[in-house]
Design a protein around this motif. Structure first.
Motif, PDB file in Angstrom:
ATOM      1  N   PHE A 261       0.780  -1.235   0.000  1.00 60.16           N
ATOM      2  CA  PHE A 261       0.000   0.000   0.000  1.00 60.16           C
ATOM      3  C   PHE A 261       0.815   1.290   0.000  1.00 60.16           C
ATOM      4  CE2 PHE A 261      -2.784  -3.212   1.873  1.00 60.16           C
ATOM      5  CZ  PHE A 261      -3.938  -3.034   1.131  1.00 60.16           C
ATOM      6  N   ASP A 262       2.037   1.257   0.492  1.00 62.73           N
ATOM      7  CA  ASP A 262       2.734   2.518   0.766  1.00 62.73           C
ATOM      8  C   ASP A 262       3.193   3.269  -0.478  1.00 62.73           C
ATOM      9  OD1 ASP A 262       2.286   2.195   3.404  1.00 62.73           O
ATOM     10  OD2 ASP A 262       4.387   2.067   4.014  1.00 62.73           O
ATOM     11  N   PHE A 263       3.169   2.635  -1.639  1.00 56.61           N
ATOM     12  CA  PHE A 263       3.486   3.373  -2.862  1.00 56.61           C
ATOM     13  C   PHE A 263       2.557   4.578  -3.008  1.00 56.61           C
ATOM     14  CE2 PHE A 263       3.397   4.534  -7.279  1.00 56.61           C
ATOM     15  CZ  PHE A 263       4.671   4.280  -7.770  1.00 56.61           C
ATOM     16  N   PHE A 264       1.324   4.453  -2.529  1.00 60.02           N
ATOM     17  CA  PHE A 264       0.304   5.490  -2.725  1.00 60.02           C
ATOM     18  C   PHE A 264       0.295   6.542  -1.622  1.00 60.02           C
ATOM     19  CE2 PHE A 264      -1.074   1.810  -5.093  1.00 60.02           C
ATOM     20  CZ  PHE A 264      -1.518   2.349  -6.284  1.00 60.02           C
ATOM     21  N   ARG A 265       1.094   6.365  -0.594  1.00 59.93           N
ATOM     22  CA  ARG A 265       1.039   7.291   0.540  1.00 59.93           C
ATOM     23  C   ARG A 265       1.913   8.520   0.292  1.00 59.93           C
ATOM     24  NH1 ARG A 265      -1.888   4.456   4.207  1.00 59.93           N
ATOM     25  NH2 ARG A 265      -1.604   2.175   4.271  1.00 59.93           N
ATOM     26  N   LYS A 266       1.458   9.638   0.834  1.00 62.47           N
ATOM     27  CA  LYS A 266       2.095  10.934   0.591  1.00 62.47           C
ATOM     28  C   LYS A 266       3.567  10.945   0.989  1.00 62.47           C
ATOM     29  CE  LYS A 266       1.594  15.891   1.495  1.00 62.47           C
ATOM     30  NZ  LYS A 266       1.636  16.246   0.060  1.00 62.47           N
ATOM     31  N   LYS A 267       3.923  10.159   1.989  1.00 65.66           N
ATOM     32  CA  LYS A 267       5.310  10.158   2.454  1.00 65.66           C
ATOM     33  C   LYS A 267       6.281   9.728   1.356  1.00 65.66           C
ATOM     34  CE  LYS A 267       5.099   5.460   4.394  1.00 65.66           C
ATOM     35  NZ  LYS A 267       5.241   4.639   5.619  1.00 65.66           N
ATOM     36  N   ASN A 268       5.770   9.038   0.342  1.00 68.97           N
ATOM     37  CA  ASN A 268       6.628   8.584  -0.758  1.00 68.97           C
ATOM     38  C   ASN A 268       6.459   9.409  -2.031  1.00 68.97           C
ATOM     39  OD1 ASN A 268       7.972   6.453   0.583  1.00 68.97           O
ATOM     40  ND2 ASN A 268       6.149   5.165   0.394  1.00 68.97           N
ATOM     41  N   GLN A 269       5.821  10.556  -1.908  1.00 67.75           N
ATOM     42  CA  GLN A 269       5.553  11.395  -3.072  1.00 67.75           C
ATOM     43  C   GLN A 269       6.822  11.760  -3.836  1.00 67.75           C
ATOM     44  OE1 GLN A 269       2.829  14.761  -2.621  1.00 67.75           O
ATOM     45  NE2 GLN A 269       4.335  16.101  -3.598  1.00 67.75           N
ATOM     46  N   ASP A 270       7.823  12.222  -3.107  1.00 67.94           N
ATOM     47  CA  ASP A 270       9.054  12.663  -3.772  1.00 67.94           C
ATOM     48  C   ASP A 270       9.991  11.516  -4.101  1.00 67.94           C
ATOM     49  OD1 ASP A 270       8.198  15.312  -3.559  1.00 67.94           O
ATOM     50  OD2 ASP A 270       9.108  15.551  -1.576  1.00 67.94           O
ATOM     51  N   ILE A 271       9.714  10.344  -3.532  1.00 66.20           N
ATOM     52  CA  ILE A 271      10.614   9.206  -3.685  1.00 66.20           C
ATOM     53  C   ILE A 271      10.162   8.262  -4.799  1.00 66.20           C
ATOM     54  CG2 ILE A 271      11.663   7.224  -2.500  1.00 66.20           C
ATOM     55  CD1 ILE A 271      11.102   8.747   0.150  1.00 66.20           C
ATOM     56  N   LEU A 272       8.865   7.904  -4.780  1.00 73.81           N
ATOM     57  CA  LEU A 272       8.357   6.897  -5.708  1.00 73.81           C
ATOM     58  C   LEU A 272       7.490   7.453  -6.829  1.00 73.81           C
ATOM     59  CD1 LEU A 272       7.406   4.115  -3.113  1.00 73.81           C
ATOM     60  CD2 LEU A 272       9.477   4.266  -4.501  1.00 73.81           C
ATOM     61  N   TRP A 273       6.797   8.540  -6.577  1.00 73.51           N
ATOM     62  CA  TRP A 273       5.846   9.034  -7.573  1.00 73.51           C
ATOM     63  C   TRP A 273       6.481   9.563  -8.847  1.00 73.51           C
ATOM     64  CZ3 TRP A 273       1.552  11.823  -4.219  1.00 73.51           C
ATOM     65  CH2 TRP A 273       1.020  10.881  -3.329  1.00 73.51           C
ATOM     66  N   PRO A 274       7.765   9.961  -8.829  1.00 66.38           N
ATOM     67  CA  PRO A 274       8.394  10.318 -10.108  1.00 66.38           C
ATOM     68  C   PRO A 274       8.337   9.193 -11.154  1.00 66.38           C
ATOM     69  CG  PRO A 274       9.704  11.179  -8.315  1.00 66.38           C
ATOM     70  CD  PRO A 274       8.632  10.319  -7.677  1.00 66.38           C
ATOM     71  N   LEU A 275       8.159   7.940 -10.700  1.00 66.07           N
ATOM     72  CA  LEU A 275       7.987   6.833 -11.643  1.00 66.07           C
ATOM     73  C   LEU A 275       6.733   7.036 -12.493  1.00 66.07           C
ATOM     74  CD1 LEU A 275       8.816   3.806  -9.300  1.00 66.07           C
ATOM     75  CD2 LEU A 275      10.252   4.720 -11.119  1.00 66.07           C
ATOM     76  N   ILE A 276       5.697   7.586 -11.871  1.00 63.61           N
ATOM     77  CA  ILE A 276       4.451   7.870 -12.597  1.00 63.61           C
ATOM     78  C   ILE A 276       4.691   8.980 -13.608  1.00 63.61           C
ATOM     79  CG2 ILE A 276       2.034   8.541 -12.351  1.00 63.61           C
ATOM     80  CD1 ILE A 276       2.201   7.671  -9.421  1.00 63.61           C
ATOM     81  N   ASP A 277       5.367  10.037 -13.144  1.00 63.28           N
ATOM     82  CA  ASP A 277       5.665  11.164 -14.034  1.00 63.28           C
ATOM     83  C   ASP A 277       6.420  10.686 -15.274  1.00 63.28           C
ATOM     84  OD1 ASP A 277       4.601  12.570 -11.911  1.00 63.28           O
ATOM     85  OD2 ASP A 277       6.529  13.375 -11.238  1.00 63.28           O
ATOM     86  N   GLN A 278       7.398   9.820 -15.061  1.00 65.32           N
ATOM     87  CA  GLN A 278       8.211   9.340 -16.173  1.00 65.32           C
ATOM     88  C   GLN A 278       7.393   8.484 -17.140  1.00 65.32           C
ATOM     89  OE1 GLN A 278      11.429   7.303 -14.206  1.00 65.32           O
ATOM     90  NE2 GLN A 278      12.065   9.139 -13.094  1.00 65.32           N
ATOM     91  N   TRP A 279       6.578   7.584 -16.605  1.00 64.22           N
ATOM     92  CA  TRP A 279       5.830   6.662 -17.443  1.00 64.22           C
ATOM     93  C   TRP A 279       4.783   7.393 -18.293  1.00 64.22           C
ATOM     94  CZ3 TRP A 279       6.366   2.385 -19.787  1.00 64.22           C
ATOM     95  CH2 TRP A 279       5.264   1.673 -20.284  1.00 64.22           C
TER      96      TRP A 279
END
Length: 283
Positions: A261-279
């Motif tokens: 679940f933690d991929f979707f949590r705000k604490k990982n916004q700057d860490i994991l969400w750039p993967l979405i931006d790139q894709w």
């Protein structure tokens, strides 16, 4: 954020939330939730994507979250195919709202599998799935195999026969489910062919028709979607799609854990969400 309902195939009202960007980038993103997970869980990421310029839609499957115009007992005959039709209705609505936009999907767990339970693929140009898997339980750890087998072989039939629904929260599995949804989940997890078995049972699925680019993300410490099960999803289920695989290890991002679940949590916004931006090329 705007909240309203969209009628599904049988006029059942599906609760939808729409996130409107200040400066549109002509891209639409629709979230498809995991089993028993209400749409509000995805709001933070939806807001993030709207700030990037995307028109974003979240929704609740019937019987979940705010799509509860009928009692859960009255929905006992509604399962994965009804939910996929709910997703199709929202997908069609999003395309009708912004017909010139490129339309993308983010699917979490079952949400990433639900594409093939209807012909909703016709509305999408690109997909991203997080922790979506080929569900057969024997691809999981021994401990998870035991827990899944006991729960779905024993507790699902007992609770649904007594209560008229499956109380998922009793077992730490999210919101309560209609009986048919719980039984479909049982098939998905216990049958060796997982979601592909539904076609063998004279239902229609559309997995082979999906050909668009698809990024399948697995996470090293995700007990609900082991890497092997995600690999099989790409190889056996989305066999005609343009599949890209991404396996994430928490240690590679200086994280202790991510899980299911933690991929979707705000604490990982700057860490994991750039993967979405790139894709999705959001910049």
């Amino acid at each position: 954020m705007e909240s309203y309902t969209v009628q599904s195939f049988d006029t059942y009202p599906i609760a939808v939330c729409e996130f409107v960007p200040k400066t549109p980038n002509h891209k639409t993103i629709v979230f498809a939730p995991a089993v028993a997970v209400p749409q509000k869980f995805y709001f933070t990421m939806a807001q993030y994507l709207a700030k990037k310029g995307c028109n974003v839609f979240t929704f609740d499957y019937r019987g979940i979250g705010t799509s509860t115009s009928q009692s859960i007992q009255s929905l006992k005959s509604h399962g994965f195919f009804s939910w996929a039709s709910d997703f199709k209705a929202v997908s069609r609505h999003a395309k009708e709202e912004f017909p010139e936009n490129q339309q993308y999907m983010i699917g979490h767990s079952f949400g990433g599998n639900s594409i093939g339970f209807s012909d909703s693929y016709q509305y999408y140009d690109k997909y991203l799935t997080i922790a979506s898997q080929f569900g057969f339980y024997k691809h999981f750890t021994i401990r998870m195999q035991l827990l899944i087998y006991l729960n779905f072989k024993l507790f699902v039939p007992i609770t649904t026969s007594i209560l008229g629904y499956y109380p998922s929260s009793w077992f730490g599995l999210g919101r309560s489910l209609p009986t048919k949804a719980a039984k479909d989940w049982t098939t998905y997890l216990l049958h060796p062919d997982s979601m592909l078995h539904f076609t063998e049972r004279r239902s229609i699925t559309y997995y082979e028709a999906i050909k668009e680019p698809m990024l399948l993300v697995s996470i090293e410490d995700d007990l609900f979607a082991p890497k092997k099960s995600v690999d099989i999803l790409g190889d056996r289920v989305y066999c005609n799609a343009d599949v890209t695989r991404k396996h994430i290890k928490p240690s590679d991002y200086n994280l202790k854990s991510i899980g299911h679940f933690d991929f979707f949590r705000k604490k990982n916004q700057d860490i994991l969400w750039p993967l979405i931006d790139q894709w999705f090329n959001l910049g």
